[in-house]
Design a protein around this motif. Structure first.
Motif, PDB file in Angstrom:
ATOM      1  N   TYR A  10       1.323  24.214 -41.171  1.00  0.00           N
ATOM      2  CA  TYR A  10       0.614  25.386 -40.644  1.00  0.00           C
ATOM      3  C   TYR A  10       1.097  26.669 -41.325  1.00  0.00           C
ATOM      4  CZ  TYR A  10      -1.509  22.532 -37.033  1.00  0.00           C
ATOM      5  OH  TYR A  10      -2.240  21.585 -36.369  1.00  0.00           O
TER       6      TYR A  10
ATOM      7  N   ARG B 120      -0.142  25.955 -34.423  1.00  0.00           N
ATOM      8  CA  ARG B 120       1.280  25.995 -34.767  1.00  0.00           C
ATOM      9  C   ARG B 120       2.138  26.242 -33.528  1.00  0.00           C
ATOM     10  NH1 ARG B 120       5.185  29.850 -36.503  1.00  0.00           N
ATOM     11  NH2 ARG B 120       6.683  28.933 -37.970  1.00  0.00           N
TER      12      ARG B 120
ATOM     13  N   THR C   1       3.657  33.809 -32.088  1.00  0.00           N
ATOM     14  CA  THR C   1       2.593  33.064 -32.760  1.00  0.00           C
ATOM     15  C   THR C   1       1.284  33.182 -31.996  1.00  0.00           C
ATOM     16  OG1 THR C   1       4.265  31.537 -33.605  1.00  0.00           O
ATOM     17  CG2 THR C   1       1.985  30.808 -33.717  1.00  0.00           C
TER      18      THR C   1
END
Length: 241
Positions: free
Chosen positions: A1, A32, A46
């Motif tokens: 990723y 991810r 993220t």
């Protein structure tokens, strides 16, 4: 990723208006996040990045459905203040576009369940109607009734979910839901057996996945039941929403 995200970032630098690159990078960030260790601050970072990209995608192409769905999932997973309401808004948009579809009502049901809103029942029933051969709505009904402390209502859905899941997906996720239900019914030996099967399956993956999918928590529940204790009081059940 990480490599995919790097390449999408280079594409966006060259062509910032290309909505496909924004959407793909956003979904790569979301995917991810599931690979990161439980409790890591990188999970929130993220998901923040996913939400930004998916929001930019929506701003450029508000007619697309998948960006709303995935941004809603990212809000749901992030769990920051106000995120659940934002997730519900995005899932409502998906349902508005796909009223007979599975994706919007299923995820809206999960959000309603976390919020303690009984609308989850109708959502999961609608999801089951839309995808009658998918075990997930059945497991969600099992899980929801377990969290609402209605194990007798939950158990038939649990049994159906397990029968369907093991034929199609070869996983043991639904065993956790039924294990909780068995424990609520004081059928501890059967609860322990379900938890053991789930943990044996989960241990075939990485330690990160084991931790992210509550392996240590399920092991603790199993140990408590083996001692004759009941781990599923109201605070525990509410923490699982």
């Amino acid at each position: 990723y990480a490599r995919a995200i790097n390449y999408y970032t280079q594409v966006i630098a060259l062509k910032p208006e290309w909505v496909n690159a924004l959407y793909n990078r956003g979904t790569a960030y979301l995917d991810r996040s599931y690979l990161l260790e439980a409790g890591a601050s990188a999970i929130t970072e993220t998901l923040d990045a996913a939400i930004l990209d998916l929001g930019a995608t929506i701003a450029q192409s508000p007619h697309l459905v998948k960006p709303y769905l995935n941004r809603g999932i990212a809000y749901y997973e992030r769990r920051a203040a106000g995120d659940l309401a934002l997730a519900l808004q995005d899932f409502e948009q998906v349902v508005a576009v796909e009223p007979a579809g599975f994706r919007g009502v299923y995820h809206r049901g999960l959000a309603h369940l976390r919020a303690g809103d009984s609308a989850w029942v109708a959502d999961f029933q609608q999801a089951l109607k839309a995808a009658p051969h998918d075990f997930r709505p059945l497991d969600a009904l099992c899980w929801g009734y377990a969290l609402d402390q209605a194990p007798e209502t939950a158990l038939p859905y649990c049994d159906q979910a397990i029968g369907m899941e093991e034929k199609s997906a070869a996983t043991r996720n639904s065993r956790v839901s039924r294990g909780i239900v068995y424990a609520q019914l004081a059928r501890n030996a059967e609860a322990i057996a379900d938890f053991e099967l789930h943990l044996a399956w989960l241990k075939t993956f990485s330690a990160t996945r084991y931790n992210r999918q509550n392996g240590p928590k399920v092991a603790a529940w199993m140990a408590a039941l083996q001692r004759g204790e009941q781990p599923f009081d109201a605070p525990m059940l509410n923490s699982l929403r």
